[in-house]
Scaffold this active site. Structure first.
Site, PDB file in Angstrom:
ATOM      1  N   CYS A 114     -10.177 -19.794  98.423  1.00  0.00           N
ATOM      2  CA  CYS A 114      -9.812 -19.187  97.160  1.00  0.00           C
ATOM      3  C   CYS A 114     -10.724 -18.039  96.908  1.00  0.00           C
ATOM      4  O   CYS A 114     -10.234 -17.092  96.217  1.00  0.00           O
ATOM      5  CB  CYS A 114      -9.698 -20.222  95.889  1.00  0.00           C
ATOM      6  SG  CYS A 114     -11.291 -21.028  95.599  1.00  0.00           S
ATOM      7  N   ASN A 436      -3.408 -16.049  90.412  1.00  0.00           N
ATOM      8  CA  ASN A 436      -3.966 -17.167  91.576  1.00  0.00           C
ATOM      9  C   ASN A 436      -3.562 -16.850  92.703  1.00  0.00           C
ATOM     10  O   ASN A 436      -3.051 -15.744  92.968  1.00  0.00           O
ATOM     11  CB  ASN A 436      -3.353 -18.430  90.890  1.00  0.00           C
ATOM     12  CG  ASN A 436      -4.021 -19.435  91.473  1.00  0.00           C
ATOM     13  OD1 ASN A 436      -4.811 -19.467  92.266  1.00  0.00           O
ATOM     14  ND2 ASN A 436      -3.743 -21.076  90.568  1.00  0.00           N
TER      15      ASN A 436
END
Length: 495
Positions: A114, A436
């Site tokens: 991420c 995201n």
């Protein structure tokens, strides 16, 4: 200081403090007396059937708890207890956003990358504007390869450095557990960018194992632990040699052996992740702009990064603001063996930085604990999202500092803030637009909404350019006077 001291309060021993200590003792005694505790059912602390009978009697007297039993034994507590009012209030509408929308929504799939996705999602903002693109991704797997290779090398360097420590030493044991996690910190990605640059995704595309990292991580960890033992054994042999060996010779010998062992790691990684271009190796990238016009760019990964990766605000000229209420504010911290550097400050400073950056047209890299009070499908992060307290007749009383102290929370995920909804009357943020990296099926076509209350409790890090940061915090950052936290401190968790 934060909400609680990071050190225990010393017991007063001098006569000048006797009155204060006596007053504190009276307060404690009074507080204990007000608890109205019964004698325990068990003298030795074991669980008794008397406990069960007492608790069952309590539940029987509470119709709400009986109803909870009826419903929740065959229902997912998150879906059953999701607050309708919170879901209605958390709309994906924002009155202040960055002036350019990037795409597509990225997907890290079954990997812990991420932080690399958040970074490349920030960088592509400038690249897409400069090159007139409407669909573009940087190669996350390019940075992933170099990060994994460097982590492997660093783990073996630490094995050499700490070869004299026993295997069950806390530091050695910790390092062997966390040796090559997919995750990372802002300072780590800056080092990667400055050393290796970046490339468009078609130049080094995804492989199965960049998107599904568990199998390759398992194999690499097994080999690296074996390599560490080999280096420790060699170190011991050299130091116990009948003929004295200089420290310089020992280190040179160990590093030569390490490079031989690292060749195995490189072979495994290139077979599963592909061979990336070297940072000074030229590549040719052919592409279409958003008007359908064909174009070509030629250069090295480092040149691509320096030419397109940023405009006014270089990643190397940005730093992390952290909200860690366990420790003193307005001070510089680092985590041993990790190398991250950050300024600890009040959460309001993190919020102000986000608003300032978004107004300046700059998307914001931030780190948080994404699993807390969040709904992946709805794309909502809200402390009021689940009615746990009402359903079970309990209170959730941990503070942010408490969660950090008790391993309840840490920084688990990095994302990008690209918008805010500001209160028209006060100008204060009420909710934040979050990009995201879980694909378009998560949230509102890949975007999440984060409430201000959730930000306060579960956001730990915001990265801000020096030019847009409060001057007093820049001064703290540039002072270089760091407090070093142990490697296992929660501020060393990798997003």
């Amino acid at each position: 200081m934060g909400t609680a001291s990071s050190k225990p309060t010393a017991v007063a021993t001098t006569s000048s403090n006797d009155e204060k200590s006596h007053g504190t003792l009276n307060e404690v005694t009074s507080s204990l007396a007000s608890l109205h505790l019964k004698s325990p059912s068990s003298a030795d602390g074991s669980l008794t059937l008397g406990n069960i009978d007492s608790w069952e009697s309590y539940v029987a007297s509470q119709p709400k708890l009986e109803l909870a039993r009826t419903i929740l034994n065959h229902s997912n507590i998150r879906s059953a207890l999701a607050s309708r009012s919170a879901t209605v209030a958390d709309v994906h509408v924002f009155n202040t956003e960055v002036d350019f929308k990037t795409g597509p929504i990225t997907n890290q799939k079954s990997s812990g990358r991420c932080w690399l996705f958040a970074t490349t999602n920030v960088l592509r903002y400038n690249i897409m504007k400069k090159l007139n693109l409407d669909d573009f991704q940087l190669s996350q797997s390019y940075l992933f390869f170099w990060d994994k290779l460097n982590k492997s090398n660093y783990y073996l360097e630490l094995a050499i450095q700490h070869a004299d420590l026993p295997l069950d030493d806390r530091l050695v044991y910790y390092l062997s557990d966390e040796l090559i996690s997919d995750g990372g910190q802002w300072d780590m990605v800056v080092n990667l960018l400055e050393t290796y640059g970046v490339v468009p995704q078609p130049i080094h595309p995804e492989s199965l194992h960049s998107s599904l990292s568990s199998p390759i991580n398992t194999l690499l960890k097994t080999k690296l632990r074996e390599h560490a033992l080999i280096l420790r054994s060699l170190s011991s042999s050299l130091r116990s040699s009948p003929r004295p060996v200089s420290e310089e010779t020992i280190l040179r010998t160990l590093r030569s052996k390490k490079e031989e062992l690292m060749k195995e790691i490189y072979v495994v990684m290139t077979a599963t992740l592909g061979v990336p271009p070297k940072p000074d190796e030229k590549f040719v990238w052919d592409y279409y702009d958003k008007d359908g016009k064909a174009a070509t760019w030629s250069g090295t990964p480092l040149q691509f990064y320096k030419t397109f990766g940023y405009d006014k605000y270089s990643p190397s000229d940005s730093f992390s603001l952290i909200n860690d209420p366990r420790n003193a504010y307005n001070k510089l911290y680092t985590v041993d063996k990790l190398g991250n550097i950050y300024v600890n400050t009040q959460v309001e400073n993190l919020k102000d930085a986000v608003v300032k950056l978004v107004k300046a047209g700059q998307p914001v890299f931030f780190g948080c604990d994404v699993g807390q009070f969040s709904d992946r499908d709805a794309g909502i992060m809200d402390t009021a999202l689940y009615e746990y307290e009402n359903a079970f007749d309990i209170k959730l009383g941990l503070s942010k500092a408490d969660r950090l102290r008790t391993n309840e929370s840490s920084m688990t995920h990095a994302m990008v803030i690209s918008g805010v909804y500001l209160d028209p009357a006060t100008g204060k943020p009420l909710r934040y637009k979050v990009e995201n990296s879980w694909g378009e099926t998560a949230g509102e076509k890949g975007y999440f909404v984060m409430t201000d209350a959730w930000f306060e409790q579960f956001v730990y890090q915001v990265v801000v350019p020096k030019a847009l940061a409060p001057k007093d915090l820049v001064k703290v950052f540039e002072s270089g006077e760091k407090t070093v936290l142990p490697p296992w401190d929660p501020m060393g968790s990798l997003a």
